[in-house]
Write an enzyme that holds these catalytic residues in place. Structure first.
Site, PDB file in Angstrom:
ATOM      1  CE  LYS A 114      39.185  19.129  53.708  1.00  0.00           C
ATOM      2  NZ  LYS A 114      38.096  17.908  53.550  1.00  0.00           N
ATOM      3  CE  LYS A 194      40.887  19.546  63.075  1.00  0.00           C
ATOM      4  NZ  LYS A 194      39.604  19.688  61.905  1.00  0.00           N
ATOM      5  CE  LYS A 197      45.212   8.641  59.071  1.00  0.00           C
ATOM      6  NZ  LYS A 197      44.382   7.521  58.447  1.00  0.00           N
TER       7      LYS A 197
HETATM    8  P1  TYM Z   1      35.549  14.395  59.697  1.00  0.00           P
HETATM    9  O1  TYM Z   1      35.870  13.288  58.856  1.00  0.00           O
HETATM   10  O2  TYM Z   1      36.761  15.372  59.483  1.00  0.00           O
HETATM   11  O3  TYM Z   1      35.527  13.975  61.057  1.00  0.00           O
HETATM   12  C1  TYM Z   1      34.394  13.334  61.727  1.00  0.00           C
HETATM   13  C2  TYM Z   1      34.136  13.748  63.116  1.00  0.00           C
HETATM   14  O4  TYM Z   1      35.164  13.720  63.993  1.00  0.00           O
HETATM   15  C3  TYM Z   1      35.284  15.185  64.653  1.00  0.00           C
HETATM   16  N1  TYM Z   1      36.660  15.565  64.539  1.00  0.00           N
HETATM   17  C4  TYM Z   1      37.412  15.966  65.697  1.00  0.00           C
HETATM   18  N2  TYM Z   1      36.526  16.223  67.001  1.00  0.00           N
HETATM   19  C5  TYM Z   1      37.487  16.656  67.953  1.00  0.00           C
HETATM   20  N3  TYM Z   1      38.969  16.956  67.784  1.00  0.00           N
HETATM   21  C6  TYM Z   1      39.310  16.623  66.641  1.00  0.00           C
HETATM   22  N4  TYM Z   1      40.769  16.794  66.333  1.00  0.00           N
HETATM   23  C7  TYM Z   1      38.550  16.152  65.603  1.00  0.00           C
HETATM   24  N5  TYM Z   1      38.764  15.727  64.231  1.00  0.00           N
HETATM   25  C8  TYM Z   1      37.525  15.477  63.602  1.00  0.00           C
HETATM   26  C9  TYM Z   1      34.631  16.052  63.502  1.00  0.00           C
HETATM   27  O5  TYM Z   1      34.257  17.189  64.201  1.00  0.00           O
HETATM   28  C10 TYM Z   1      33.413  15.189  62.940  1.00  0.00           C
HETATM   29  O6  TYM Z   1      32.511  15.282  63.538  1.00  0.00           O
HETATM   30  N6  TYM Z   1      32.683  17.439  57.009  1.00  0.00           N
HETATM   31  C11 TYM Z   1      32.659  16.307  57.997  1.00  0.00           C
HETATM   32  C12 TYM Z   1      31.952  15.065  57.385  1.00  0.00           C
HETATM   33  C13 TYM Z   1      30.477  15.241  57.114  1.00  0.00           C
HETATM   34  C14 TYM Z   1      29.418  15.446  58.014  1.00  0.00           C
HETATM   35  C15 TYM Z   1      28.350  15.371  57.363  1.00  0.00           C
HETATM   36  C16 TYM Z   1      29.382  15.479  59.367  1.00  0.00           C
HETATM   37  C17 TYM Z   1      29.908  15.063  55.896  1.00  0.00           C
HETATM   38  N7  TYM Z   1      28.496  15.210  56.085  1.00  0.00           N
HETATM   39  C18 TYM Z   1      26.993  15.636  57.848  1.00  0.00           C
HETATM   40  C19 TYM Z   1      28.064  15.696  60.148  1.00  0.00           C
HETATM   41  C20 TYM Z   1      27.153  15.728  59.280  1.00  0.00           C
HETATM   42  C21 TYM Z   1      34.106  15.833  58.228  1.00  0.00           C
HETATM   43  O7  TYM Z   1      34.971  16.344  57.318  1.00  0.00           O
HETATM   44  O8  TYM Z   1      34.459  15.139  59.129  1.00  0.00           O
END
Ligand code: TYM
Length: 327
Positions: A114, A194, A197
């Site tokens: 990022k 992967k 968005k």
């Molecule tokens: P985020 O918003 O990017 O994604 C949310 C969840 O979706 C999963 N994910 C995927 N899994 C498989 N293939 C993909 N292409 C894919 N894209 C997204 C992510 O692994 C996630 O589980 N940092 C985290 C948000 C967060 C969080 C937390 C998660 C903040 N606090 C506490 C768990 C616990 C994030 O950016 O997820």
């Protein structure tokens, strides 16, 4: 009866959720509601660590709430809330900031990616992002965190934060386990990276069937299969990766035979995928439409969720402050 184990997970409010989010995480959340005491949060405080438009953020948070509820998060069976409505997360984050060595933060993969993209606006918030994520989890003393594979490093980091806190101030935070979903790493339509968005290579869970077909039709398949009569290798085909998520065993075997024997073409294969994918997504899109007609239900669920989450969060925070010697 022993109390149910607890899970927490979070999702960024980046507009509509995509099938990577769904098969990597949300589908698992819906399943886990039956056996765990579940907390799910829309992480708006994480969303502001990169350049964003404050005029668009409220709608994004709202869309994330609707999408997740439409995907099956049921406020009667879990606690769903907006992260900034539980200010204790930010307060615990500060306490954890003070037990975390600086060096580790700069080495996190997501920070490196990022900060590369942001360049002009690499904030301290972006660097400290994993500490806020650790606070999200530890404030509920979660036993496990269901996520996609890309979050595994942040969870290892969370366990280190817990160990460091416990080592310094006494045993307090459990080390949460990582639960990886069925679609651990769903690839994007480009087949190269992967699904996300920011890469614009996604299928949104609430997109209309025609729009999804328009994305699938030109999507990359096994590149060695240049003509309809060339045999293909399903394991080298991105589309087959999606099939594994939505197509039943028997039909999957037929697809393997059809592709390797060149009896079905890529377009036929994509049509089957589209049909099976829509079986999962149609009900979500319909529930989403219905929820949008009843915004009060969503608002009430989020208010109630924040109230329930705060009660737990406050207690954990007070305990941590006491251990740290804060009056
Ligand atoms: P985020 O918003 O990017 O994604 C949310 C969840 O979706 C999963 N994910 C995927 N899994 C498989 N293939 C993909 N292409 C894919 N894209 C997204 C992510 O692994 C996630 O589980 N940092 C985290 C948000 C967060 C969080 C937390 C998660 C903040 N606090 C506490 C768990 C616990 C994030 O950016 O997820």
């Amino acid at each position: 009866m022993s109390p149910r184990k607890r899970i927490l997970s979070g999702i960024q409010p980046s507009g509509t959720i995509h099938i990577g989010n769904y098969f990597g995480a949300v589908e698992n959340w819906v399943r886990l509601m039956a056996d765990y005491d579940c907390f799910f949060t829309i992480v708006d405080l994480h969303a502001i660590t990169v350049t964003y438009d404050p005029k668009l953020l409220p709608q994004r948070v709202w869309d994330a709430a609707l999408d997740n509820m439409a995907a099956g998060l049921d406020p009667a069976r879990c606690t769903i809330f907006i992260q900034s409505h539980v200010p204790e997360h930010a307060e615990l984050c500060w306490l954890l900031n003070c037990v975390t060595p600086l060096g580790e933060l700069g080495r996190m993969t997501q920070f490196k990616e990022k900060s590369e993209r942001e360049r002009e606006n690499v904030t301290a918030g972006l660097l400290n992002y994993p500490i806020l994520q650790a606070a999200d989890i530890l404030i509920y003393k979660a036993d496990a965190v269901p996520v996609g594979e890309d979050q595994a490093q942040h969870l290892e980091f969370t366990r280190e934060v817990a160990r460091r806190f416990n080592g310094r101030f006494g045993d307090y935070f459990p080390e949460p386990a990582t639960l990886i979903g069925r679609g651990a790493r769903v690839m994007g339509l480009d087949g190269d990276s992967k699904m996300s968005k920011s890469m614009d290579n996604f299928i949104g869970v609430t997109e209309e069937p025609d729009a999804i077909w328009e994305k699938l039709r030109p999507a990359k398949t096994d590149e060695a299969r240049k003509r309809r009569t060339d045999p293909g290798s399903p394991d080298k085909c991105n589309i087959f990766g999606y099939h594994k998520l939505v197509t039943p065993e028997g039909e999957l075997r037929e697809i393997v035979a059809g592709c390797t024997g060149a009896s079905i073409g890529c377009i036929d294969c994509k049509k089957i995928l589209h049909r099976n994918l829509m079986k999962v997504l149609d009900p979500i899109r319909e529930r989403r439409r219905d929820l949008a007609l009843h915004p009060d239900r969503v608002r009430e669920a989020l208010d109630e969720g924040a109230r329930k989450a705060r009660a737990v969060a406050r207690e954990t925070l007070d305990g941590a402050k006491k251990l740290m010697g804060l009056l």
